[in-house]
Design an enzyme around this catalytic site. Structure first.
Site, mmCIF file in Angstrom:
data_model
loop_
_atom_site.group_PDB
_atom_site.id
_atom_site.type_symbol
_atom_site.label_atom_id
_atom_site.label_comp_id
_atom_site.label_asym_id
_atom_site.label_seq_id
_atom_site.Cartn_x
_atom_site.Cartn_y
_atom_site.Cartn_z
ATOM 1 C CG HIS A 177 -0.270 -0.208 2.510
ATOM 2 N ND1 HIS A 177 0.203 -1.445 2.907
ATOM 3 C CD2 HIS A 177 0.029 0.653 3.501
ATOM 4 C CE1 HIS A 177 0.768 -1.332 4.095
ATOM 5 N NE2 HIS A 177 0.684 -0.067 4.479
ATOM 6 C CG HIS A 225 29.950 -3.693 -9.963
ATOM 7 N ND1 HIS A 225 30.990 -3.283 -9.165
ATOM 8 C CD2 HIS A 225 30.019 -2.924 -11.070
ATOM 9 C CE1 HIS A 225 31.669 -2.320 -9.772
ATOM 10 N NE2 HIS A 225 31.082 -2.081 -10.930
ATOM 11 N NE ARG A 260 36.537 -5.351 -11.025
ATOM 12 C CZ ARG A 260 36.107 -4.357 -11.789
ATOM 13 N NH1 ARG A 260 36.183 -4.468 -13.109
ATOM 14 N NH2 ARG A 260 35.595 -3.269 -11.258
#
Length: 195
Positions: free
Chosen positions: A52, A141, A175
């Site tokens: 809500h 990331h 990475r």
């Protein structure tokens, strides 16, 4: 005109989620939650939900996202009457975790509770975003697939900017993939242990 689901199709998707939530429609092995980023999922389907406190902002974002050309599955709530945010977070996260939606958007008062609840669903990486940097980082990331927003903390224009950034930003890989793989592995350990 953006693609959209018919009222009957939306009701069927929401009904399926509710049945699964109540244990009345046990998932089969082929429909169990995915712990990957779900690259085979239709990249035009966005599940959206709010309690809500986030209802008004959800309504605005639902139209905004549809205007960007996405199919929007509205998991509720459908009024400003009080509801419990974990129920809506679960409905959205379940669609993302089961590969029935590419991304999810959740709105509550602060965005924190919905993120916590959504992250309990296997395959979901929900991130609370409150500015452009967190929107970008959570995708590049963390490969986050559910966005949570705090309607009491940010305005409509910022919410639209964050949403658009999240939908347009790809995962950076490289990475970051190794780190996301480690997150997924933690999830797998607990799924195997049953804890």
């Amino acid at each position: 005109m953006p693609p959209s689901l018919s009222e009957a199709e939306v009701r069927e998707v929401v009904s399926r989620v509710v049945r699964r939530t109540l244990g009345q429609d046990a998932p089969t092995a082929s429909s169990s939650p995915s712990v990957s980023s779900g690259s085979s999922v239709d990249q035009k389907t966005i599940a959206i939900g709010a309690d809500h406190g986030g209802f008004a902002l959800k309504e605005t974002l639902r139209e905004f996202v549809a205007g960007l050309g996405y199919t929007v599955v509205d998991c509720g709530t459908h009024s400003a009457d009080a509801v419990d945010y974990p129920d809506l977070a679960y409905a959205v996260a379940r669609l993302v975790g089961y590969g029935e939606a590419w991304r999810g958007i959740l709105v509550d008062g602060a965005g924190i509770g919905s993120a916590i609840a959504a992250n309990k669903v296997p395959g979901v990486r929900a991130a609370l975003c409150y500015d452009h940097a967190t929107a970008l980082n959570s995708r590049e990331h963390n490969d986050a697939n559910v966005l949570t927003l705090g309607a009491g903390l940010i305005g409509v224009n910022l919410a639209k900017q964050i949403t658009q950034t999240r939908l347009a930003t790809p995962f950076g890989g490289g990475r970051h993939q190794r780190r996301v793989d480690k997150i997924v592995e933690i999830e797998r350990r607990f799924l195997k242990d049953g804890r």
